[in-house]
Design a protein around this motif. Structure first.
Motif, PDB file in Angstrom:
ATOM      1  N   PHE A  93       0.820  -1.207   0.000  1.00  0.00           N
ATOM      2  CA  PHE A  93       0.000   0.000   0.000  1.00  0.00           C
ATOM      3  C   PHE A  93       0.859   1.265   0.000  1.00  0.00           C
ATOM      4  O   PHE A  93       0.537   2.240  -0.666  1.00  0.00           O
ATOM      5  CB  PHE A  93      -0.957  -0.015   1.188  1.00  0.00           C
ATOM      6  CG  PHE A  93      -1.909  -1.171   1.180  1.00  0.00           C
ATOM      7  CD1 PHE A  93      -2.724  -1.403   0.083  1.00  0.00           C
ATOM      8  CD2 PHE A  93      -1.970  -2.047   2.247  1.00  0.00           C
ATOM      9  CE1 PHE A  93      -3.596  -2.477   0.050  1.00  0.00           C
ATOM     10  CE2 PHE A  93      -2.837  -3.120   2.235  1.00  0.00           C
ATOM     11  CZ  PHE A  93      -3.655  -3.344   1.131  1.00  0.00           C
ATOM     12  N   GLN A 118       0.681   4.355  -2.642  1.00  0.00           N
ATOM     13  CA  GLN A 118       0.420   5.708  -2.138  1.00  0.00           C
ATOM     14  C   GLN A 118       1.548   6.673  -2.491  1.00  0.00           C
ATOM     15  O   GLN A 118       1.299   7.849  -2.795  1.00  0.00           O
ATOM     16  CB  GLN A 118       0.240   5.657  -0.618  1.00  0.00           C
ATOM     17  CG  GLN A 118      -1.006   4.929  -0.161  1.00  0.00           C
ATOM     18  CD  GLN A 118      -0.926   4.528   1.307  1.00  0.00           C
ATOM     19  OE1 GLN A 118       0.154   4.466   1.889  1.00  0.00           O
ATOM     20  NE2 GLN A 118      -2.074   4.270   1.908  1.00  0.00           N
ATOM     21  N   THR A 149      -4.953  -8.679  -3.800  1.00  0.00           N
ATOM     22  CA  THR A 149      -5.267  -7.870  -2.621  1.00  0.00           C
ATOM     23  C   THR A 149      -6.768  -7.826  -2.384  1.00  0.00           C
ATOM     24  O   THR A 149      -7.543  -7.563  -3.306  1.00  0.00           O
ATOM     25  CB  THR A 149      -4.729  -6.438  -2.803  1.00  0.00           C
ATOM     26  OG1 THR A 149      -3.294  -6.495  -2.891  1.00  0.00           O
ATOM     27  CG2 THR A 149      -5.115  -5.544  -1.641  1.00  0.00           C
ATOM     28  N   TRP A 197     -10.301  -6.491  -1.332  1.00  0.00           N
ATOM     29  CA  TRP A 197     -11.028  -5.219  -1.299  1.00  0.00           C
ATOM     30  C   TRP A 197     -11.857  -5.166  -0.010  1.00  0.00           C
ATOM     31  O   TRP A 197     -12.752  -5.973   0.198  1.00  0.00           O
ATOM     32  CB  TRP A 197     -11.931  -5.161  -2.525  1.00  0.00           C
ATOM     33  CG  TRP A 197     -12.666  -3.885  -2.768  1.00  0.00           C
ATOM     34  CD1 TRP A 197     -12.753  -2.792  -1.965  1.00  0.00           C
ATOM     35  CD2 TRP A 197     -13.439  -3.580  -3.934  1.00  0.00           C
ATOM     36  NE1 TRP A 197     -13.534  -1.826  -2.550  1.00  0.00           N
ATOM     37  CE2 TRP A 197     -13.968  -2.285  -3.764  1.00  0.00           C
ATOM     38  CE3 TRP A 197     -13.737  -4.286  -5.102  1.00  0.00           C
ATOM     39  CZ2 TRP A 197     -14.786  -1.685  -4.712  1.00  0.00           C
ATOM     40  CZ3 TRP A 197     -14.544  -3.689  -6.052  1.00  0.00           C
ATOM     41  CH2 TRP A 197     -15.059  -2.405  -5.865  1.00  0.00           C
ATOM     42  N   THR A 198     -11.538  -4.223   0.864  1.00  0.00           N
ATOM     43  CA  THR A 198     -12.301  -4.034   2.100  1.00  0.00           C
ATOM     44  C   THR A 198     -12.674  -2.569   2.249  1.00  0.00           C
ATOM     45  O   THR A 198     -12.071  -1.694   1.617  1.00  0.00           O
ATOM     46  CB  THR A 198     -11.497  -4.455   3.349  1.00  0.00           C
ATOM     47  OG1 THR A 198     -10.420  -3.525   3.554  1.00  0.00           O
ATOM     48  CG2 THR A 198     -10.939  -5.871   3.203  1.00  0.00           C
ATOM     49  N   SER A 201     -12.212  -0.610   4.903  1.00  0.00           N
ATOM     50  CA  SER A 201     -11.159   0.185   5.542  1.00  0.00           C
ATOM     51  C   SER A 201     -10.030   0.502   4.571  1.00  0.00           C
ATOM     52  O   SER A 201      -9.461   1.604   4.605  1.00  0.00           O
ATOM     53  CB  SER A 201     -10.610  -0.550   6.770  1.00  0.00           C
ATOM     54  OG  SER A 201     -10.116  -1.830   6.425  1.00  0.00           O
ATOM     55  N   ARG A 202      -9.687  -0.421   3.696  1.00  0.00           N
ATOM     56  CA  ARG A 202      -8.644  -0.152   2.705  1.00  0.00           C
ATOM     57  C   ARG A 202      -9.131   0.843   1.663  1.00  0.00           C
ATOM     58  O   ARG A 202      -8.388   1.725   1.230  1.00  0.00           O
ATOM     59  CB  ARG A 202      -8.222  -1.454   2.031  1.00  0.00           C
ATOM     60  CG  ARG A 202      -7.428  -2.371   2.936  1.00  0.00           C
ATOM     61  CD  ARG A 202      -7.149  -3.717   2.304  1.00  0.00           C
ATOM     62  NE  ARG A 202      -6.241  -4.511   3.127  1.00  0.00           N
ATOM     63  CZ  ARG A 202      -5.872  -5.746   2.844  1.00  0.00           C
ATOM     64  NH1 ARG A 202      -6.344  -6.342   1.753  1.00  0.00           N
ATOM     65  NH2 ARG A 202      -5.049  -6.392   3.633  1.00  0.00           N
ATOM     66  N   ASP A 203     -10.383   0.710   1.273  1.00  0.00           N
ATOM     67  CA  ASP A 203     -10.940   1.573   0.235  1.00  0.00           C
ATOM     68  C   ASP A 203     -11.050   3.015   0.710  1.00  0.00           C
ATOM     69  O   ASP A 203     -10.824   3.954  -0.056  1.00  0.00           O
ATOM     70  CB  ASP A 203     -12.325   1.040  -0.152  1.00  0.00           C
ATOM     71  CG  ASP A 203     -12.783   1.495  -1.528  1.00  0.00           C
ATOM     72  OD1 ASP A 203     -12.078   2.295  -2.161  1.00  0.00           O
ATOM     73  OD2 ASP A 203     -13.840   1.039  -1.976  1.00  0.00           O
ATOM     74  N   LEU A 205      -7.054   4.205   3.201  1.00  0.00           N
ATOM     75  CA  LEU A 205      -5.707   4.186   2.638  1.00  0.00           C
ATOM     76  C   LEU A 205      -5.585   5.018   1.367  1.00  0.00           C
ATOM     77  O   LEU A 205      -4.576   4.937   0.671  1.00  0.00           O
ATOM     78  CB  LEU A 205      -5.291   2.736   2.339  1.00  0.00           C
ATOM     79  CG  LEU A 205      -5.176   1.812   3.549  1.00  0.00           C
ATOM     80  CD1 LEU A 205      -4.797   0.399   3.104  1.00  0.00           C
ATOM     81  CD2 LEU A 205      -4.143   2.348   4.536  1.00  0.00           C
ATOM     82  N   LEU A 213      -7.108   4.662  -1.455  1.00  0.00           N
ATOM     83  CA  LEU A 213      -7.051   3.785  -2.617  1.00  0.00           C
ATOM     84  C   LEU A 213      -8.416   3.689  -3.268  1.00  0.00           C
ATOM     85  O   LEU A 213      -9.446   3.904  -2.628  1.00  0.00           O
ATOM     86  CB  LEU A 213      -6.612   2.372  -2.205  1.00  0.00           C
ATOM     87  CG  LEU A 213      -5.353   2.209  -1.361  1.00  0.00           C
ATOM     88  CD1 LEU A 213      -5.118   0.728  -1.079  1.00  0.00           C
ATOM     89  CD2 LEU A 213      -4.157   2.810  -2.075  1.00  0.00           C
ATOM     90  N   THR A 230      -2.182  -8.424   6.558  1.00  0.00           N
ATOM     91  CA  THR A 230      -3.134  -9.045   5.636  1.00  0.00           C
ATOM     92  C   THR A 230      -4.492  -9.181   6.308  1.00  0.00           C
ATOM     93  O   THR A 230      -4.603  -9.191   7.547  1.00  0.00           O
ATOM     94  CB  THR A 230      -2.658 -10.448   5.213  1.00  0.00           C
ATOM     95  OG1 THR A 230      -2.608 -11.291   6.376  1.00  0.00           O
ATOM     96  CG2 THR A 230      -1.283 -10.401   4.579  1.00  0.00           C
ATOM     97  N   THR A 231      -5.544  -9.325   5.498  1.00  0.00           N
ATOM     98  CA  THR A 231      -6.852  -9.651   6.061  1.00  0.00           C
ATOM     99  C   THR A 231      -6.820 -11.041   6.678  1.00  0.00           C
ATOM    100  O   THR A 231      -7.595 -11.338   7.589  1.00  0.00           O
ATOM    101  CB  THR A 231      -7.947  -9.599   4.977  1.00  0.00           C
ATOM    102  OG1 THR A 231      -7.582 -10.454   3.893  1.00  0.00           O
ATOM    103  CG2 THR A 231      -8.137  -8.187   4.459  1.00  0.00           C
TER     104      THR A 231
END
Length: 331
Positions: A83, A87, A98, A100-101, A103-105, A108, A110, A148-149
């Motif tokens: 990540f 970034q 990777t 897709w969640t 919190s990441r979307d 971060l 992204l 990781t998740t």
């Protein structure tokens, strides 16, 4: 808001939209962040040539942008590096199996462009352990990678089932595999696709390891780009959709040139013979044609990279065949 501010905002938005595409063109190649080595997804061969469905996706974007799928270079990234690399601008795309969640979307900065593999987390154990179900892992030592998740799902699963475990957390894939194969862990957990790929390509004796039947999570895997550049987001997103749509239309790397000469309206739009869809993306009108001609459709990529490892299409079949793959209309 005044008209002056509206005009200024439009200028700023358009400037942001074009920044990645312009940088990629100026550099002369796409920089793609991939796994450090996962068979079927992204792994270099003995000659240093990268292969896998994530690699094919990077090649597809290069074909769309340059008309040349070869204009891409790869940056191997660990789970913890990936990540930050995106970034910071070290890579233009993160195509590294990777999940897709939310919190990441949102947290971060992204944007996930879509899903190129529907997956779930599982466990692999030595066959000699006679473990048949994840419910038998109470008190087990479990190897897992940090950042990781998988690490989070592991804790959730054992807590929800009132079970205990001892985690062995190791960042580098090679090292975590060595620990598992050496017997330091009773089980290894990651995405089921990774378990199958690693058992087939890394286990000294694949037949001595069993993947347990339970999937303990949803793992929608897909490429991501930085937030704030809508033009680049659109290009990368529709490159993925083009590979899926091509399979639905029956277009492949073998037949697209012939089909382009006598296909119906939908096919003619796809290959750029009619309309100006390419211009809407800031690309040549034959962007999708180049993807399929040089890289292939989604099914071709799956068959070339994952099928030899024993993967079944399953959820990753087209929606017309009972699967989950579905692309919005290219029109």
């Amino acid at each position: 808001m005044s008209r002056v501010w509206i005009v200024l905002l439009c200028v700023l938005v358009k400037t942001g939209e074009a920044q990645t595409l312009e940088a990629v063109h100026k550099r002369g190649h796409l920089q793609c962040g991939v796994n450090t080595g996962l068979a079927g997804f992204s792994q270099p061969d003995s000659k240093g040539v990268w292969h896998g469905i994530d690699v094919d996706f990077c090649r597809a974007v290069a074909a769309a942008v340059f008309g040349d799928a070869g204009k891409v270079r790869y940056t191997p990234l660990t789970a913890q590096q990936r990540f930050t690399a995106l970034q910071s601008g070290e890579v233009d795309i993160l195509a590294r199996n990777t999940t897709w969640t939310l919190s990441r979307d949102t947290g971060l900065a992204l944007n996930f462009v879509g899903i190129n593999y529907y997956d779930g987390q599982g466990f692999m154990v030595p066959k000699k352990s006679n473990v048949k179900s994840a419910r038998q892992l109470n008190g087990a030592t479990v190897c897992v990678q940090p950042g990781t998740t998988n690490e989070l799902n592991l804790a959730d699963y054992f807590r929800a089932n009132n079970m205990k475990f001892r985690p062995v957390v190791i960042e580098k894939l090679e090292e975590v595999l060595n620990a598992y194969f050496a017997g330091r862990c009773d089980a290894f957990t990651t995405d089921a696709s990774s378990l199958a790929a690693l058992r087939a390509s890394r286990a000294p004796k694949p037949e001595e390891h069993v993947i347990l039947p339970e999937l303990i999570s949803k793992e929608p895997l897909g490429p991501a780009v930085r937030q704030g550049d809508e033009r680049w987001f659109d290009i990368v997103k529709w490159s993925l959709f083009a590979m899926i749509e091509a399979e639905e239309l029956g277009l492949s790397s073998r037949n697209i040139e012939q089909q382009a000469q006598n296909g119906g309206p939908a096919l003619q739009r796809f290959v750029g013979a009619n309309g100006d869809l390419g211009k809407l993306l800031g690309l040549d009108n034959r962007w999708a044609f180049q993807i399929v001609k040089q890289v292939g459709n989604y099914g071709e990529s799956f068959d070339a990279n994952l099928k030899p490892l024993g993967f079944e299409r399953g959820m990753n079949r087209l929606w017309t065949q009972g699967g989950l793959l579905y692309a919005p209309p290219i029109r």
